[in-house]
Design an enzyme around this catalytic site. Structure first.
Site, short mmCIF file in Angstrom:
data_model
loop_
_atom_site.label_atom_id
_atom_site.label_comp_id
_atom_site.label_asym_id
_atom_site.label_seq_id
_atom_site.Cartn_x
_atom_site.Cartn_y
_atom_site.Cartn_z
CE LYS A 35 1.81 49.67 7.56
NZ LYS A 35 3.02 49.26 6.83
CE1 TYR B 212 -4.14 34.24 37.64
CE2 TYR B 212 -4.17 36.20 36.27
CZ TYR B 212 -4.84 35.15 36.89
OH TYR B 212 -6.19 35.04 36.77
CG MET C 241 -8.16 38.86 29.79
SD MET C 241 -9.42 37.60 29.62
CE MET C 241 -8.48 36.20 29.09
C1 LIG Z 1 3.79 50.50 6.90
C2 LIG Z 1 4.48 51.06 5.73
C3 LIG Z 1 4.94 52.38 5.72
C4 LIG Z 1 4.87 53.29 6.93
O1 LIG Z 1 5.88 52.92 7.85
P1 LIG Z 1 6.13 53.74 9.18
O2 LIG Z 1 7.38 53.16 9.74
O3 LIG Z 1 4.96 53.52 10.05
O4 LIG Z 1 6.26 55.17 8.78
C5 LIG Z 1 5.49 52.86 4.55
N1 LIG Z 1 5.60 52.07 3.45
C6 LIG Z 1 5.20 50.80 3.44
C7 LIG Z 1 5.37 49.98 2.20
C8 LIG Z 1 4.64 50.24 4.56
O5 LIG Z 1 4.23 48.96 4.54
#
Ligand SMILES: *Cc1c(COP(=O)(O)O)cnc(C)c1O
Length: 356
Positions: free
Chosen positions: A35, A252, A300
């Protein structure tokens, strides 16, 4: 000359991290979690380097379709399921399995008439209180899905809130097991932390994300203790040097004041590249492979590094913000966040290169 910042992705390390995870969870199959554009690493390249995964888990139907376009014929799982009923037909066409986390999604599946049944991961809320059906309502939802003609293989999942922490997985695992006694179907419970530290929770499919990318889910254990190596390295160069005297302020807000003579290097990297603006003075950084610290506020497009102890360093010196030689976990900890956030925040303007 382009601005000298670059992100390099070590695909050999990415493949090796998958093998390290398999060694640790040899009893389970692996959903590689890709993801958020593979945690900032790029979906296409991650899918290539993770070709040995048993399946890919992500959030968006678009990304699932991209994986299919890239020739991925492994199982794909949409962790949060469909965001609207009209996505179901596309999931069926693509052969993508979906999470089902609420009764509304159960109803949509009951009403659906799909060209072919789709795989479903029914999610239980065992204590995270984010997504999932409560344990006492789980069996009823399960029975409804089993009776739905559009539902193919039906698996069971949950997600741990504190697999990386003190509480661990025991309580949630107990709730899950108690509520699923006798139910058929594969189980998937473990994120990276549970995969690495809680073998009791491996079940049929583990779901590692962060560990694949060579970072640790634990505040108290470095990634290399699990045989994980960094994949993303964010590098740049020194583009200016300032010589300071006692009382000079930097950046800054002038939040840093030199206590004596100092040399600082101005690095071509700032928060618009994805470097955390909240990283305070003292955040670790490598200049010419040597460890030093950041100075003052991150702006930035630039930040400052202390060169006082590095007389050889100057304009053009190589700087590593994180990755090879300096773990992203350490930089994130100094900035009060997690490597997850830094990896995902890598900005589109940073040129990307591949190793391996
Ligand atoms: C993001 C996610 C994972 C992976 O989590 P990590 O901590 O990066 O290993 C597993 N299961 C679900 C449902 C997630 O949303």
């Amino acid at each position: 000359m382009p601005r000298p910042i670059r992100a390099t992705f070590d695909l050999t390390a990415l493949s090796a991290n998958l093998r390290a995870i398999r060694t640790c969870a040899a009893d389970a199959r692996v959903w590689a979690v890709v993801k958020a554009d593979a945690y900032g690493h790029g979906l296409a390249r991650a899918a290539r380097a993770l070709a040995d995964a048993d399946g890919f888990a992500l959030l968006d139907l678009d990304a699932a379709a991209r994986l299919r376009d890239l020739g991925v014929d492994k199982p794909i799982l949409l962790l949060e399921g469909c965001f609207s009923p009209d996505e179901l037909a596309a999931c069926a066409a693509l052969g993508v399995s979906i999470g089902v986390h609420c009764v509304e999604q159960v109803e949509v599946l009951e009403r659906a008439r799909l060209a072919r049944p789709i795989g479903v991961y029914l999610k239980m809320n065992t204590g995270m209180n984010r997504l999932g059906i409560r344990p006492e309502a789980f069996r009823a939802a399960h029975a409804r899905l089993r009776a739905a003609p559009s539902v193919g293989p039906l698996a069971l999942m949950t997600h741990f809130a504190d697999a990386d922490g003190e509480r661990g997985v025991a309580e949630q695992l107990h709730r899950f097991e108690a509520a699923t006694v006798g139910l058929p179907g594969e189980r998937s419970l473990a994120n990276s932390a549970a995969t690495l530290r809680h073998p009791v929770a491996h079940a049929d499919w583990v779901r590692p994300g962060i560990a694949l990318y060579g970072c640790s889910p634990f505040a108290d254990a470095a990634a290399d203790t699990f045989g994980l190596a960094p994949v993303m390295t964010l590098e740049s160069e020194i583009i200016a040097v300032q010589t300071l005297v006692a009382g000079d302020r930097v950046g800054y807000g002038g939040t840093f004041t030199a206590g004596g003579p100092m040399r600082i290097g101005v690095v071509a990297c700032g928060y618009a590249d994805g470097y955390p603006r909240h990283a305070p003075t003292g955040t670790p950084i490598l200049v010419s492979g040597q460890r030093t610290r950041t100075i003052g506020r991150v702006s930035m497009d630039m930040l400052a590094a202390d060169l006082t102890a590095l007389p050889e360093a100057g304009i053009g010196s190589r700087v590593t913000l994180w990755g090879e030689g300096l773990s992203c976990d350490e930089v994130a900890a100094a900035a009060g966040t997690l490597s997850y956030e830094l990896l995902c925040a890598l900005a589109a303007r940073v040129p990307q290169f591949e190793l391996g």
